[in-house]
Design a protein around this motif. Structure first.
Motif, PDB file in Angstrom:
ATOM      1  N   PHE A   8       0.830  -1.201   0.000  1.00 17.65           N
ATOM      2  CA  PHE A   8       0.000   0.000   0.000  1.00 17.65           C
ATOM      3  C   PHE A   8       0.868   1.256   0.000  1.00 17.65           C
ATOM      4  O   PHE A   8       0.656   2.183  -0.795  1.00 17.65           O
ATOM      5  CB  PHE A   8      -0.914   0.002   1.235  1.00 17.65           C
ATOM      6  CG  PHE A   8      -2.251  -0.622   1.007  1.00 17.65           C
ATOM      7  CD1 PHE A   8      -3.414   0.120   1.061  1.00 17.65           C
ATOM      8  CD2 PHE A   8      -2.357  -1.981   0.735  1.00 17.65           C
ATOM      9  CE1 PHE A   8      -4.650  -0.460   0.851  1.00 17.65           C
ATOM     10  CE2 PHE A   8      -3.580  -2.577   0.533  1.00 17.65           C
ATOM     11  CZ  PHE A   8      -4.741  -1.810   0.578  1.00 17.65           C
ATOM     12  N   GLY A   9       1.837   1.309   0.925  1.00 19.48           N
ATOM     13  CA  GLY A   9       2.679   2.491   1.025  1.00 19.48           C
ATOM     14  C   GLY A   9       3.507   2.715  -0.217  1.00 19.48           C
ATOM     15  O   GLY A   9       3.660   3.853  -0.679  1.00 19.48           O
ATOM     16  N   GLY A  10       4.040   1.628  -0.788  1.00 16.65           N
ATOM     17  CA  GLY A  10       4.821   1.758  -2.010  1.00 16.65           C
ATOM     18  C   GLY A  10       3.996   2.263  -3.171  1.00 16.65           C
ATOM     19  O   GLY A  10       4.466   3.080  -3.981  1.00 16.65           O
ATOM     20  N   ALA A  11       2.741   1.804  -3.257  1.00 11.72           N
ATOM     21  CA  ALA A  11       1.861   2.272  -4.327  1.00 11.72           C
ATOM     22  C   ALA A  11       1.583   3.763  -4.190  1.00 11.72           C
ATOM     23  O   ALA A  11       1.598   4.512  -5.179  1.00 11.72           O
ATOM     24  CB  ALA A  11       0.555   1.478  -4.310  1.00 11.72           C
ATOM     25  N   VAL A  12       1.340   4.221  -2.947  1.00 14.59           N
ATOM     26  CA  VAL A  12       1.089   5.650  -2.727  1.00 14.59           C
ATOM     27  C   VAL A  12       2.322   6.474  -3.083  1.00 14.59           C
ATOM     28  O   VAL A  12       2.230   7.512  -3.758  1.00 14.59           O
ATOM     29  CB  VAL A  12       0.669   5.898  -1.266  1.00 14.59           C
ATOM     30  CG1 VAL A  12       0.597   7.396  -0.976  1.00 14.59           C
ATOM     31  CG2 VAL A  12      -0.676   5.243  -0.975  1.00 14.59           C
ATOM     32  N   LEU A  13       3.503   6.022  -2.638  1.00 16.22           N
ATOM     33  CA  LEU A  13       4.724   6.757  -2.925  1.00 16.22           C
ATOM     34  C   LEU A  13       5.022   6.785  -4.422  1.00 16.22           C
ATOM     35  O   LEU A  13       5.515   7.795  -4.951  1.00 16.22           O
ATOM     36  CB  LEU A  13       5.895   6.135  -2.166  1.00 16.22           C
ATOM     37  CG  LEU A  13       5.928   6.437  -0.661  1.00 16.22           C
ATOM     38  CD1 LEU A  13       6.920   5.534   0.047  1.00 16.22           C
ATOM     39  CD2 LEU A  13       6.260   7.893  -0.407  1.00 16.22           C
ATOM     40  N   ALA A  14       4.722   5.687  -5.123  1.00 20.61           N
ATOM     41  CA  ALA A  14       4.923   5.666  -6.569  1.00 20.61           C
ATOM     42  C   ALA A  14       4.000   6.664  -7.265  1.00 20.61           C
ATOM     43  O   ALA A  14       4.402   7.356  -8.210  1.00 20.61           O
ATOM     44  CB  ALA A  14       4.691   4.261  -7.109  1.00 20.61           C
ATOM     45  N   LEU A  15       2.746   6.769  -6.784  1.00 19.54           N
ATOM     46  CA  LEU A  15       1.814   7.732  -7.358  1.00 19.54           C
ATOM     47  C   LEU A  15       2.261   9.163  -7.094  1.00 19.54           C
ATOM     48  O   LEU A  15       2.160  10.033  -7.964  1.00 19.54           O
ATOM     49  CB  LEU A  15       0.408   7.505  -6.797  1.00 19.54           C
ATOM     50  CG  LEU A  15      -0.316   6.238  -7.263  1.00 19.54           C
ATOM     51  CD1 LEU A  15      -1.620   6.063  -6.500  1.00 19.54           C
ATOM     52  CD2 LEU A  15      -0.567   6.297  -8.764  1.00 19.54           C
ATOM     53  N   VAL A  16       2.762   9.409  -5.880  1.00 17.98           N
ATOM     54  CA  VAL A  16       3.267  10.747  -5.555  1.00 17.98           C
ATOM     55  C   VAL A  16       4.449  11.091  -6.446  1.00 17.98           C
ATOM     56  O   VAL A  16       4.563  12.218  -6.959  1.00 17.98           O
ATOM     57  CB  VAL A  16       3.662  10.827  -4.067  1.00 17.98           C
ATOM     58  CG1 VAL A  16       4.386  12.141  -3.772  1.00 17.98           C
ATOM     59  CG2 VAL A  16       2.428  10.705  -3.182  1.00 17.98           C
ATOM     60  N   ALA A  17       5.331  10.121  -6.659  1.00 14.48           N
ATOM     61  CA  ALA A  17       6.490  10.358  -7.527  1.00 14.48           C
ATOM     62  C   ALA A  17       6.059  10.646  -8.953  1.00 14.48           C
ATOM     63  O   ALA A  17       6.590  11.546  -9.616  1.00 14.48           O
ATOM     64  CB  ALA A  17       7.419   9.142  -7.488  1.00 14.48           C
TER      65      ALA A  17
ATOM     66  N   SER B  95       3.339  11.949  -9.979  1.00 13.28           N
ATOM     67  CA  SER B  95       2.636  13.225 -10.104  1.00 13.28           C
ATOM     68  C   SER B  95       3.465  14.406  -9.613  1.00 13.28           C
ATOM     69  O   SER B  95       2.939  15.514  -9.479  1.00 13.28           O
ATOM     70  CB  SER B  95       1.316  13.173  -9.309  1.00 13.28           C
ATOM     71  OG  SER B  95       1.570  12.953  -7.931  1.00 13.28           O
ATOM     72  N   SER B  96       4.736  14.157  -9.318  1.00 11.75           N
ATOM     73  CA  SER B  96       5.603  15.229  -8.830  1.00 11.75           C
ATOM     74  C   SER B  96       5.661  16.360  -9.849  1.00 11.75           C
ATOM     75  O   SER B  96       5.813  16.137 -11.043  1.00 11.75           O
ATOM     76  CB  SER B  96       7.015  14.705  -8.560  1.00 11.75           C
ATOM     77  OG  SER B  96       7.885  15.760  -8.221  1.00 11.75           O
ATOM     78  N   ARG B  97       5.580  17.572  -9.382  1.00 13.96           N
ATOM     79  CA  ARG B  97       5.596  18.724 -10.299  1.00 13.96           C
ATOM     80  C   ARG B  97       6.957  18.904 -10.956  1.00 13.96           C
ATOM     81  O   ARG B  97       7.056  19.341 -12.091  1.00 13.96           O
ATOM     82  CB  ARG B  97       5.243  19.998  -9.543  1.00 13.96           C
ATOM     83  CG  ARG B  97       3.802  20.055  -9.067  1.00 13.96           C
ATOM     84  CD  ARG B  97       3.520  21.374  -8.396  1.00 13.96           C
ATOM     85  NE  ARG B  97       4.433  21.605  -7.276  1.00 13.96           N
ATOM     86  CZ  ARG B  97       4.517  22.758  -6.626  1.00 13.96           C
ATOM     87  NH1 ARG B  97       3.784  23.787  -6.994  1.00 13.96           N
ATOM     88  NH2 ARG B  97       5.342  22.893  -5.609  1.00 13.96           N
ATOM     89  N   ARG B  98       8.010  18.551 -10.241  1.00 13.47           N
ATOM     90  CA  ARG B  98       9.351  18.807 -10.762  1.00 13.47           C
ATOM     91  C   ARG B  98       9.760  17.763 -11.784  1.00 13.47           C
ATOM     92  O   ARG B  98      10.357  18.092 -12.796  1.00 13.47           O
ATOM     93  CB  ARG B  98      10.353  18.824  -9.601  1.00 13.47           C
ATOM     94  CG  ARG B  98      10.178  19.991  -8.670  1.00 13.47           C
ATOM     95  CD  ARG B  98      11.189  19.953  -7.557  1.00 13.47           C
ATOM     96  NE  ARG B  98      12.558  19.960  -8.097  1.00 13.47           N
ATOM     97  CZ  ARG B  98      13.632  19.853  -7.322  1.00 13.47           C
ATOM     98  NH1 ARG B  98      13.504  19.710  -6.021  1.00 13.47           N
ATOM     99  NH2 ARG B  98      14.831  19.869  -7.870  1.00 13.47           N
ATOM    100  N   SER B  99       9.457  16.491 -11.491  1.00  8.79           N
ATOM    101  CA  SER B  99       9.830  15.430 -12.435  1.00  8.79           C
ATOM    102  C   SER B  99       9.155  14.157 -12.017  1.00  8.79           C
ATOM    103  O   SER B  99       8.682  14.004 -10.905  1.00  8.79           O
ATOM    104  CB  SER B  99      11.352  15.222 -12.466  1.00  8.79           C
ATOM    105  OG  SER B  99      11.814  14.768 -11.210  1.00  8.79           O
ATOM    106  N   ALA B 100       9.092  13.227 -12.927  1.00  5.60           N
ATOM    107  CA  ALA B 100       8.568  11.898 -12.658  1.00  5.60           C
ATOM    108  C   ALA B 100       9.674  10.899 -12.898  1.00  5.60           C
ATOM    109  O   ALA B 100      10.666  11.195 -13.567  1.00  5.60           O
ATOM    110  CB  ALA B 100       7.378  11.597 -13.583  1.00  5.60           C
ATOM    111  N   PRO B 101       9.553   9.675 -12.345  1.00  3.07           N
ATOM    112  CA  PRO B 101      10.608   8.685 -12.553  1.00  3.07           C
ATOM    113  C   PRO B 101      10.852   8.442 -14.037  1.00  3.07           C
ATOM    114  O   PRO B 101       9.928   8.224 -14.811  1.00  3.07           O
ATOM    115  CB  PRO B 101      10.031   7.439 -11.870  1.00  3.07           C
ATOM    116  CG  PRO B 101       9.065   7.965 -10.871  1.00  3.07           C
ATOM    117  CD  PRO B 101       8.474   9.189 -11.493  1.00  3.07           C
ATOM    118  N   SER B 102      12.095   8.532 -14.431  1.00  4.84           N
ATOM    119  CA  SER B 102      12.472   8.292 -15.817  1.00  4.84           C
ATOM    120  C   SER B 102      13.394   7.099 -15.887  1.00  4.84           C
ATOM    121  O   SER B 102      13.764   6.513 -14.870  1.00  4.84           O
ATOM    122  CB  SER B 102      13.183   9.520 -16.386  1.00  4.84           C
ATOM    123  OG  SER B 102      14.360   9.780 -15.649  1.00  4.84           O
TER     124      SER B 102
END
Length: 305
Positions: free
Chosen positions: A41-50, A52-59
């Motif tokens: 659950f926590g990993g899924a939330v953190l992945a969603l936050v990442a 939707s990050s305004r500065r960058s998303a995981p590349s």
């Protein structure tokens, strides 16, 4: 964010971590299943936050071998910790795993940057580990220590130190902390999903267990590691690992108040020693006009509960 706010954010994360044991005690799920659900659950939330990050998303460049290994270490820590507790008991397993984390973190930081931690850190960390040991073991029967259990707990402490240092270095190199935590814990969630499916297929039917799982995932994992990541921006990773020892102190106090547990006078002494030592460790970073150059800075480390 100022240098003084970094340790505060790390301690806030540790406070949230400290509520996990009390929350878990209110559920009836198997501990391994609950830990797997918390991470998924926590990993899924953190992945969603990442994402939707305004500065960058995981590349693609974000997924370095170091971060991939650190994601595996996040999952491995959970498995090692619970296996250690099962083999050698809660008291010994907790003290060895949590207490060894700051030591391994300081050593890894030293090896990476060739800069030894400050004497204040060494003194405060030693006192904090001693206080943690007295707190947890003061009212517990020690019994026989299982060598395999202790080895698993030490491995857990090393894995924690490894992913903390990798995360701190990535943050220090300019990757946004939500992205780093999203990559680490999103990857760990994928690894732990089969464990959850194998051990906890029926838990969603129980409203209490579902509520506890959501709290563990959203508060004690997602929110806590977002705070921890932001704290690492201005807190040396070795210091952060020591400040994270506030977790057992919070857990003990909640057990006393919420679960009506009892603390022996020896345990109260350990709690006081732990609290004072955390103040000693945090003091150089929070006093106005004081620099943290005596320890590796987040930028120097690339950045350690």
């Amino acid at each position: 964010m100022t240098q003084r706010s970094g340790p505060v954010l790390v301690v806030a994360a540790a406070v949230l971590w400290g509520t996990a044991g009390t929350a878990g005690a209110l559920a009836e799920a198997d501990s391994v299943s609950l830990a797997a659900a918390r991470l998924v659950f926590g990993g899924a939330v953190l992945a969603l936050v990442a994402a939707s990050s305004r500065r960058s998303a995981p590349s693609a460049s974000t997924w370095s071998w170091g971060l991939a290994a650190a994601a595996a270490a996040v999952a491995g820590y959970q498995l090692c910790f619970f296996a250690a507790v099962q083999r050698t008991g809660v008291a010994i397993g907790t003290v060895v795993a949590i207490g060894s984390g700051p030591v391994f973190t300081g050593l890894l930081s030293w090896l990476i940057e060739r800069t030894p931690p400050s004497r204040r850190w060494a003194l405060g960390t030693t006192a904090a580990i001693a206080g943690c040991a007295v707190l947890v073991m003061g009212g517990a029967g020690m019994g026989g220590a299982d060598p395999a259990g202790i080895a698993l707990a030490l491995l857990g402490g090393l894995l924690y130190a490894f992913y903390a240092v990798v995360a701190a270095r990535a943050i220090g190199r300019g990757t946004p902390s939500p992205v780093v935590m999203g990559v680490l814990f999103g990857g760990a969630a994928v690894i732990m999903l089969p464990v959850l499916l194998a051990t906890g297929a029926g838990w969603p039917a129980n409203p209490r267990e579902l509520l506890v799982t959501v709290y563990l995932g959203c508060a004690t994992t997602a929110l806590a590691y977002l705070l921890y990541g932001r704290g690492l921006r201005s807190t040396p990773v070795a210091t952060a690992a020591t400040l994270a020892l506030a977790e057992p102190a919070v857990a003990a106090l909640l057990g006393l108040v919420v679960l009506r547990e009892q603390l022996s006078p020896i345990s109260w002494g350990g709690l006081a020693l732990l609290g004072l030592s955390l103040v000693v460790v945090a003091l150089p970073a929070v006093l106005p006009g004081r620099a943290v150059a005596s320890e590796p800075s987040p930028a120097a480390l690339g950045s350690g509960p």
